[in-house]
Design an enzyme around this catalytic site. Structure first.
Site, short mmCIF file in Angstrom:
data_model
loop_
_atom_site.label_atom_id
_atom_site.label_comp_id
_atom_site.label_asym_id
_atom_site.label_seq_id
_atom_site.Cartn_x
_atom_site.Cartn_y
_atom_site.Cartn_z
CB SER A 52 -0.95 -0.04 1.20
OG SER A 52 -2.19 0.51 0.85
CE LYS A 110 -18.55 18.78 11.36
NZ LYS A 110 -17.24 19.01 10.73
#
Length: 351
Positions: free
Chosen positions: A154, A208
């Site tokens: 990764s 949010k």
């Protein structure tokens, strides 16, 4: 009786003196720490005080201090989880700056050896480290070779793509070209309903409280986070394609995916240039490219000078792992890896 009293008094005095000494030592260490931190704040522009040079073995396994004019191969240790205190963009950028100063000035650094053993980590730090190495390579016209000594997955592989050539130990694990937010997000609303529990979240701003586990999720609620993951993945694939021309981009996306491979398979797919290599193999290839035909060169790496500050600040990292997006090694079962003793899961970034 009198002798016993004298012994008791003497013993009490020793205990008292030991206590005073212990308190004094503790105060001295605290004063030393704050003095060092204060001095570092006052002289933070003096980068040449941050690191010390450590002599590493050369291609023959010999550690020997050379002349201050001899060429140097700078070993960058990409070891552990990316984005932690010991391996982050700021530290690598500072280290690269210092590699042109002090005893290493006058263009002594002629090449970089990336010594990699990392499962990945922060996407932001991985990208910043990759770009810092690429800029260094372009500015100073030095070759960069990578050696994988364990795992290069990764974000670790993202950084390896900055190398001109990638060598690997035969038993190394390579790959995991992908991006992962948290694994997974949970929703517990049905369980809460069954046991008669409710929750209220106070927020302002559309979405949010995205993927709030304590309320039913709205349709397409993950769209925003998915677009971020897709964007980061596109960048990752583009970096690999640009730097590893033998990798088939279409197969990378449709077949190889975010799987990990042993070195011999990684070589077959073009992810590395040589398997069954050793660190000495890489150094021999580097000095050949540099036209160095004797042992008049030195391999060095840089590490922080103040071990006390380093140790104490490690215990209180300023940026928790949970505040990063991670290129993440997924071992195939959806369970975050616990490599190096630190989970690589992502808690949703918050502002």
């Amino acid at each position: 009786m009198r002798e016993s009293l004298i012994k008791s008094t003497f013993r009490s005095c020793l205990v008292a003196l030991g206590g005073v000494f212990g308190v004094g030592l503790a105060l001295f260490l605290i004063a030393l720490l704050f003095s060092t931190l204060s001095q570092e704040n006052k002289t933070k522009l003096k980068i040449d005080t941050d690191f010390k040079q450590i002599i590493a073995p050369n291609a023959k396994g010999v550690r020997q201090e050379m002349s201050k004019s001899d060429p140097v191969i700078l070993q960058l240790n990409i070891q552990g989880v990316i984005g932690t205190d010991k391996l982050n963009a700021n530290r690598i950028e500072e280290l690269l700056v210092e590699s042109r100063e002090g005893d290493l000035q006058n263009d002594r650094v002629k090449a970089i050896l990336l010594n990699i053993n990392s499962p990945g980590g922060s996407a932001t730090d991985s990208d910043a480290i990759y770009n810092a190495i690429m800029q260094y390579k372009k500015t100073y016209q030095v070759p960069v070779y990578a050696y994988i000594d364990g795992i290069c997955a990764s974000g670790g592989y993202y950084i390896a793509c900055a190398a001109d050539k990638i060598y690997s130990r035969d038993t190394a694990i390579v790959g995991s070209i992908g991006v992962l937010f948290s694994s997974p997000f949970f929703n517990v609303t049905q369980v809460m309903e069954k046991i008669g529990v409710s929750a209220a979240t106070i927020s302002a701003g559309k979405d949010k409280d995205m993927l709030n586990p304590f309320r039913p999720w709205k349709e397409d609620e993950k769209t925003n986070l998915q677009s971020i993951a897709d964007g980061l993945y596109y960048d990752f694939v583009s970096i690999v394609s640009a730097n590893r021309p033998k990798v088939d981009r279409e197969k990378l996306v449709s077949e190889y995916g975010a799987n990990v491979y042993l070195a011999r398979n990684a070589l077959e797919y073009g992810l590395i240039d040589e398997a069954n290599a050793s660190r000495n193999t890489v150094l021999q290839a580097l000095i050949k490219e540099l036209n160095i035909f004797d042992d008049d060169y030195q391999v060095v790496y840089l590490e922080k000078k103040n071990w006390l500050v380093e140790f104490l600040t490690e215990q209180h990292a300023s940026t928790p792992l949970s505040n990063h997006i991670y290129h993440h090694l997924d071992l195939g079962n959806g369970v975050p890896s616990e490599l190096y003793g630190k989970p690589l899961y992502l808690y949703r970034p918050e502002y």
